[in-house]
Design a protein around this motif. Structure first.
Motif, mmCIF file in Angstrom:
data_model
loop_
_atom_site.group_PDB
_atom_site.id
_atom_site.type_symbol
_atom_site.label_atom_id
_atom_site.label_comp_id
_atom_site.label_asym_id
_atom_site.label_seq_id
_atom_site.Cartn_x
_atom_site.Cartn_y
_atom_site.Cartn_z
ATOM 1 N N ARG A 1 40.387 40.840 38.205
ATOM 2 C CA ARG A 1 39.978 39.577 38.650
ATOM 3 C C ARG A 1 40.540 38.387 38.081
ATOM 4 O O ARG A 1 40.322 37.372 38.033
ATOM 5 C CB ARG A 1 38.482 39.619 37.685
ATOM 6 N N HIS A 2 41.617 39.024 37.372
ATOM 7 C CA HIS A 2 42.990 37.847 36.386
ATOM 8 C C HIS A 2 44.110 37.373 37.227
ATOM 9 O O HIS A 2 44.313 38.380 38.166
ATOM 10 C CB HIS A 2 42.843 37.736 35.450
ATOM 11 N N ASN A 3 44.849 36.788 36.825
ATOM 12 C CA ASN A 3 46.031 36.871 37.976
ATOM 13 C C ASN A 3 47.563 36.211 36.309
ATOM 14 O O ASN A 3 47.080 36.441 35.454
ATOM 15 C CB ASN A 3 46.347 35.075 38.249
ATOM 16 N N TYR A 4 48.173 36.620 37.097
ATOM 17 C CA TYR A 4 49.069 38.199 35.787
ATOM 18 C C TYR A 4 50.375 37.250 36.057
ATOM 19 O O TYR A 4 50.799 36.970 37.167
ATOM 20 C CB TYR A 4 49.533 39.421 36.146
ATOM 21 N N GLY B 1 41.805 35.558 41.861
ATOM 22 C CA GLY B 1 42.992 36.804 40.816
ATOM 23 C C GLY B 1 43.564 37.682 41.901
ATOM 24 O O GLY B 1 43.542 37.871 42.635
ATOM 25 N N ALA C 1 47.174 32.206 32.729
ATOM 26 C CA ALA C 1 47.455 34.038 33.806
ATOM 27 C C ALA C 1 48.153 34.779 32.509
ATOM 28 O O ALA C 1 48.792 34.119 31.567
ATOM 29 C CB ALA C 1 48.399 33.387 34.484
ATOM 30 N N HIS C 2 47.234 35.773 32.451
ATOM 31 C CA HIS C 2 47.759 36.969 31.171
ATOM 32 C C HIS C 2 49.392 37.157 31.599
ATOM 33 O O HIS C 2 49.903 37.445 32.310
ATOM 34 C CB HIS C 2 47.250 37.680 31.506
ATOM 35 N N LYS D 1 46.405 38.257 26.868
ATOM 36 C CA LYS D 1 45.740 37.040 27.074
ATOM 37 C C LYS D 1 46.034 35.878 26.903
ATOM 38 O O LYS D 1 46.018 35.589 25.452
ATOM 39 C CB LYS D 1 44.526 37.978 26.388
#
Length: 335
Positions: free
Chosen positions: A101-104, A178, A219-220, A290
């Motif tokens: 669900r996140h972008n990295y 994400g 973005a993590h 994070k």
């Protein structure tokens, strides 16, 4: 010089592995000039229409690289990449789950001479990226220069490569759904000049652009260290302060690409050539850091996150170095 020829009874699987790596090395250092020559040559033959039609296509397709490119899953899953993986061999190591669900932003270290580990792990399916990190799509950054080569630009986009300029790199990170992982070889072309066997110099001390990008987009950050990346080639001695290094750095500043004078083995002999040595690469993907979205980060916030990232990368190296033959007294050196 004595030449160590390969024996005649080399198994077919090993010959296939060598052939696959040969085509990859050619793709990296020779395919772009070949494509440019072909494009121009066709203009002066009966097949001139091919180049003209391609130019029209290029005009309408010009912005595609900066909008996430055009990955072709079939190309990424070809059997030939299994041969490349097994040549070294290359292994992708997961240390933590990543929420799709996140972008990295994956910070890949070290660059090495030809970023073999980054390409194999994040541009092909052969080491199991999609199985280890379900729901994530990887986009590896490459110098924008290569996307100006006709035909070649389409070839590299098939593997999920996109230009490394700010706008192109930001595009996947702006997607709210994400699941996008932008892979950055943080040291870039200059770090390739330090890619000597046994070297653990990481060009990171003043690299903060990718940190700011992570903060702007929320973005993590994920540190990645590829053990064995610097062991694939020997390089002519070019220590900092030598005349050769001065010339290489000047050329790099002018052209945007570095020119390491590297060598390893050949196709039918093991004494010299441009084929990398058969040495294992173990690419370890660290735990995510994070990052809260901050559209206008202050210098203090940027410095804090940059230091945190360097600490996490150093911890990742220290935690895993013993598994991959690195001496316990060896530590990362941030340049």
């Amino acid at each position: 010089m004595n030449i160590d020829f390969a024996p005649l009874d080399v198994p077919l699987r090993r010959r296939l592995q060598t052939a696959t790596v040969l085509q990859w090395v050619f793709s990296f250092i020779g395919l772009a000039p070949t494509c440019i020559f072909l494009f121009l040559y066709l203009l002066f033959t009966r097949y001139w229409l091919i180049s003209v039609l391609y130019t029209v296509w290029w005009f309408f397709d010009y912005d595609t690289p900066s909008r996430g490119g055009r990955r072709v899953p079939f190309m990424c899953g070809l059997k030939l990449w299994d041969h490349m993986r097994d040549y070294f061999p290359i292994k992708l190591v997961k240390t933590a789950d990543l929420d799709p669900r996140h972008n990295y932003i994956f910070g890949f270290h070290p660059h090495g001479v030809l970023v073999a580990g980054a390409f194999t792990n994040f541009c092909t399916c052969t080491t199991g990226f999609t199985q280890l990190f379900p729901g994530l799509r990887s986009y590896m950054l490459m110098l924008p220069l290569w996307f100006r080569a006709p035909f070649f630009r389409d070839y590299i986009m098939c593997a999920g490569l996109i230009p490394s300029d700010k706008e192109s790199a930001s595009y996947p990170l702006r997607q709210r759904r994400g699941g996008n992982a932008v892979v950055i070889a943080v040291g870039g072309a200059p770090e390739a000049l330090d890619a000597h066997p046994g070297s653990f110099d990481v060009l990171l001390a003043h690299k903060k652009g990718f940190i700011k990008m992570a903060m702007v987009h929320g973005a993590h950050l994920v540190p990645v260290f590829s053990f064995g990346e610097n062991e694939l080639f020997d390089q002519v001695d070019n220590q900092r302060g030598t005349w050769l290094r001065w010339i290489q750095e000047r050329l790099q500043s002018i052209m945007g690409i570095s020119l390491p004078l590297f060598h390893a083995r050949g196709i039918f002999q093991y004494s010299f050539g441009l084929i990398p040595y058969r040495r294992p690469i173990n690419t370890v993907v660290g735990r995510p850091i994070k990052v809260e979205k901050t559209e206008r980060p202050t210098a203090e916030e940027l410095d804090y996150l940059h230091q945190l990232y360097m600490d996490e990368l150093s911890n990742l190296f220290e935690e895993h170095k013993g598994n991959y033959g690195v001496d316990k007294d060896t530590h990362l050196h941030f340049v």
